[in-house]
Design a protein around this motif. Sequence first.
Motif, PDB file in Angstrom:
ATOM      1  N   ILE A 178       0.846  -1.200   0.000  1.00  0.00           N
ATOM      2  CA  ILE A 178       0.000   0.000   0.000  1.00  0.00           C
ATOM      3  C   ILE A 178       0.882   1.251   0.000  1.00  0.00           C
ATOM      4  CG2 ILE A 178      -1.563   1.390   1.424  1.00  0.00           C
ATOM      5  CD1 ILE A 178      -2.931  -1.202   2.240  1.00  0.00           C
ATOM      6  N   LEU A 179       1.958   1.214   0.759  1.00  0.00           N
ATOM      7  CA  LEU A 179       2.815   2.382   0.892  1.00  0.00           C
ATOM      8  C   LEU A 179       3.593   2.684  -0.379  1.00  0.00           C
ATOM      9  CD1 LEU A 179       4.098   1.769   4.500  1.00  0.00           C
ATOM     10  CD2 LEU A 179       2.315   3.333   3.766  1.00  0.00           C
ATOM     11  N   LYS A 180       3.728   1.697  -1.272  1.00  0.00           N
ATOM     12  CA  LYS A 180       4.452   1.922  -2.519  1.00  0.00           C
ATOM     13  C   LYS A 180       3.586   2.632  -3.553  1.00  0.00           C
ATOM     14  CE  LYS A 180       7.727  -1.787  -1.894  1.00  0.00           C
ATOM     15  NZ  LYS A 180       8.226  -3.065  -2.342  1.00  0.00           N
ATOM     16  N   ASP A 181       2.278   2.540  -3.455  1.00  0.00           N
ATOM     17  CA  ASP A 181       1.361   3.208  -4.360  1.00  0.00           C
ATOM     18  C   ASP A 181       1.118   4.621  -3.826  1.00  0.00           C
ATOM     19  OD1 ASP A 181      -1.989   2.408  -5.571  1.00  0.00           O
ATOM     20  OD2 ASP A 181      -0.755   4.174  -5.872  1.00  0.00           O
ATOM     21  N   PHE A 182       1.444   5.636  -4.612  1.00  0.00           N
ATOM     22  CA  PHE A 182       1.371   7.033  -4.171  1.00  0.00           C
ATOM     23  C   PHE A 182      -0.012   7.410  -3.650  1.00  0.00           C
ATOM     24  CE2 PHE A 182       2.463  11.394  -3.862  1.00  0.00           C
ATOM     25  CZ  PHE A 182       1.379  12.104  -4.329  1.00  0.00           C
ATOM     26  N   GLN A 183      -1.048   7.100  -4.411  1.00  0.00           N
ATOM     27  CA  GLN A 183      -2.397   7.507  -4.004  1.00  0.00           C
ATOM     28  C   GLN A 183      -2.845   6.776  -2.748  1.00  0.00           C
ATOM     29  OE1 GLN A 183      -4.772   6.953  -7.530  1.00  0.00           O
ATOM     30  NE2 GLN A 183      -4.447   9.073  -8.165  1.00  0.00           N
ATOM     31  N   LYS A 184      -2.534   5.505  -2.640  1.00  0.00           N
ATOM     32  CA  LYS A 184      -2.922   4.759  -1.433  1.00  0.00           C
ATOM     33  C   LYS A 184      -2.135   5.244  -0.225  1.00  0.00           C
ATOM     34  CE  LYS A 184      -4.578   0.727  -3.851  1.00  0.00           C
ATOM     35  NZ  LYS A 184      -4.399  -0.668  -4.170  1.00  0.00           N
ATOM     36  N   ARG A 185      -0.867   5.573  -0.439  1.00  0.00           N
ATOM     37  CA  ARG A 185      -0.046   6.110   0.644  1.00  0.00           C
ATOM     38  C   ARG A 185      -0.595   7.468   1.079  1.00  0.00           C
ATOM     39  NH1 ARG A 185       4.906   6.030  -1.633  1.00  0.00           N
ATOM     40  NH2 ARG A 185       4.765   8.192  -2.273  1.00  0.00           N
ATOM     41  N   GLN A 186      -1.009   8.266   0.103  1.00  0.00           N
ATOM     42  CA  GLN A 186      -1.579   9.577   0.396  1.00  0.00           C
ATOM     43  C   GLN A 186      -2.870   9.415   1.214  1.00  0.00           C
ATOM     44  OE1 GLN A 186      -2.564  11.789  -3.134  1.00  0.00           O
ATOM     45  NE2 GLN A 186      -2.337  13.731  -2.096  1.00  0.00           N
ATOM     46  N   LEU A 208      -3.601   6.879   3.147  1.00  0.00           N
ATOM     47  CA  LEU A 208      -3.204   6.412   4.471  1.00  0.00           C
ATOM     48  C   LEU A 208      -2.777   7.585   5.343  1.00  0.00           C
ATOM     49  CD1 LEU A 208      -2.474   4.103   6.473  1.00  0.00           C
ATOM     50  CD2 LEU A 208      -0.185   4.160   5.474  1.00  0.00           C
ATOM     51  N   PHE A 209      -1.959   8.496   4.791  1.00  0.00           N
ATOM     52  CA  PHE A 209      -1.509   9.648   5.567  1.00  0.00           C
ATOM     53  C   PHE A 209      -2.672  10.555   5.951  1.00  0.00           C
ATOM     54  CE2 PHE A 209       2.629   8.621   6.018  1.00  0.00           C
ATOM     55  CZ  PHE A 209       3.427   8.633   4.899  1.00  0.00           C
ATOM     56  N   MET A 210      -3.592  10.763   5.043  1.00  0.00           N
ATOM     57  CA  MET A 210      -4.750  11.606   5.375  1.00  0.00           C
ATOM     58  C   MET A 210      -5.589  10.961   6.472  1.00  0.00           C
ATOM     59  SD  MET A 210      -4.411  14.401   3.900  1.00  0.00           S
ATOM     60  CE  MET A 210      -5.971  15.096   4.395  1.00  0.00           C
ATOM     61  N   GLU A 211      -5.750   9.646   6.404  1.00  0.00           N
ATOM     62  CA  GLU A 211      -6.507   8.930   7.432  1.00  0.00           C
ATOM     63  C   GLU A 211      -5.797   9.033   8.790  1.00  0.00           C
ATOM     64  OE1 GLU A 211      -9.507   7.635   6.946  1.00  0.00           O
ATOM     65  OE2 GLU A 211      -9.613   7.088   9.055  1.00  0.00           O
ATOM     66  N   LEU A 212      -4.481   8.868   8.778  1.00  0.00           N
ATOM     67  CA  LEU A 212      -3.718   9.000  10.019  1.00  0.00           C
ATOM     68  C   LEU A 212      -3.798  10.425  10.545  1.00  0.00           C
ATOM     69  CD1 LEU A 212      -0.555   6.873   9.194  1.00  0.00           C
ATOM     70  CD2 LEU A 212      -2.383   6.305  10.803  1.00  0.00           C
ATOM     71  N   TYR A 213      -3.774  11.398   9.648  1.00  0.00           N
ATOM     72  CA  TYR A 213      -3.898  12.792  10.063  1.00  0.00           C
ATOM     73  C   TYR A 213      -5.242  13.022  10.756  1.00  0.00           C
ATOM     74  CZ  TYR A 213      -3.937  17.846   9.953  1.00  0.00           C
ATOM     75  OH  TYR A 213      -3.992  19.164  10.324  1.00  0.00           O
ATOM     76  N   LYS A 214      -6.307  12.524  10.140  1.00  0.00           N
ATOM     77  CA  LYS A 214      -7.641  12.705  10.727  1.00  0.00           C
ATOM     78  C   LYS A 214      -7.759  11.991  12.067  1.00  0.00           C
ATOM     79  CE  LYS A 214     -10.020  13.174   6.314  1.00  0.00           C
ATOM     80  NZ  LYS A 214     -10.891  12.504   5.355  1.00  0.00           N
ATOM     81  N   LYS A 215      -7.149  10.817  12.172  1.00  0.00           N
ATOM     82  CA  LYS A 215      -7.229  10.035  13.408  1.00  0.00           C
ATOM     83  C   LYS A 215      -6.382  10.631  14.526  1.00  0.00           C
ATOM     84  CE  LYS A 215      -7.759   5.316  11.623  1.00  0.00           C
ATOM     85  NZ  LYS A 215      -7.047   4.038  11.530  1.00  0.00           N
ATOM     86  N   ALA A 216      -5.148  10.983  14.218  1.00  0.00           N
ATOM     87  CA  ALA A 216      -4.185  11.264  15.274  1.00  0.00           C
ATOM     88  C   ALA A 216      -3.875  12.740  15.518  1.00  0.00           C
ATOM     89  CB  ALA A 216      -2.878  10.521  14.978  1.00  0.00           C
ATOM     90  N   PHE A 217      -3.981  13.601  14.517  1.00  0.00           N
ATOM     91  CA  PHE A 217      -3.597  14.990  14.737  1.00  0.00           C
ATOM     92  C   PHE A 217      -4.414  15.678  15.828  1.00  0.00           C
ATOM     93  CE2 PHE A 217      -1.477  18.848  14.193  1.00  0.00           C
ATOM     94  CZ  PHE A 217      -2.418  19.863  14.196  1.00  0.00           C
ATOM     95  N   PRO A 218      -5.727  15.455  15.898  1.00  0.00           N
ATOM     96  CA  PRO A 218      -6.473  16.121  16.977  1.00  0.00           C
ATOM     97  C   PRO A 218      -5.920  15.800  18.367  1.00  0.00           C
ATOM     98  CG  PRO A 218      -7.979  15.202  15.368  1.00  0.00           C
ATOM     99  CD  PRO A 218      -6.618  14.713  15.002  1.00  0.00           C
ATOM    100  N   ALA A 219      -5.548  14.553  18.588  1.00  0.00           N
ATOM    101  CA  ALA A 219      -5.009  14.156  19.890  1.00  0.00           C
ATOM    102  C   ALA A 219      -3.657  14.817  20.136  1.00  0.00           C
ATOM    103  CB  ALA A 219      -4.888  12.639  19.973  1.00  0.00           C
ATOM    104  N   VAL A 220      -2.808  14.852  19.117  1.00  0.00           N
ATOM    105  CA  VAL A 220      -1.490  15.468  19.259  1.00  0.00           C
ATOM    106  C   VAL A 220      -1.643  16.965  19.514  1.00  0.00           C
ATOM    107  CG1 VAL A 220       0.669  16.004  18.060  1.00  0.00           C
ATOM    108  CG2 VAL A 220      -0.305  13.705  17.891  1.00  0.00           C
TER     109      VAL A 220
END
Length: 179
Positions: free
Chosen positions: A6-14, A16-28
């Motif tokens: 998944i991480l090798k495909d640019f769009q899927k990696r993108q 994943l990062f957006m999902e992690l941003y939505k999940k974790a940035f508010p807590a940080v």
Amino acid sequence: MSEISILKDFQKRQMLFMELYKKAFPAVARYISRKGGNYEEAKDIFQDALVIYYEKLISKSFSPINNEKAYILGIAKHLWIRKLGSNVINDTIESAESEAVFAEEHLRTDKLIYLLETAGKKCMDILRAFYYEKASITEIAQQFGYSGTRSATVQKYKCIEKIRETVKEKSLAYEDFIE
């Protein structure tokens, strides 16, 4: 499909990062705010934590994690404490998880997303590529079909200015995104 493929495909990696941003940035952001930091410091710490998480994720010795949000928050806490010069870490994984859930409930992501959407989809894509994918201006110019790096730089600046204008018009502050 494995996490590494998944991480090798640019769009899927993108995605994943957006999902992690939505999940974790508010807590940080909530944690950094409570510990005396500001929004810019929260963004910096989160970016560093995300890079560390990504590097661990693509390493072959990394084992899967049940709660990515708590893991990234833990990394961010460690980075923040290290930045402040303290080597004492009193928080446990359980408190990290509960704080992550609490922060997510209290961050007004709808306002933040609305604010970013006011700049338009293309602007969101350009800013995402530059700030989250760490793409160079040259790469952005090629990816979005600009004639050169100067055009891409000007467009990125205009996108940021659109968001700043919306913030000024609505007199928004960092605290407006936390309930």
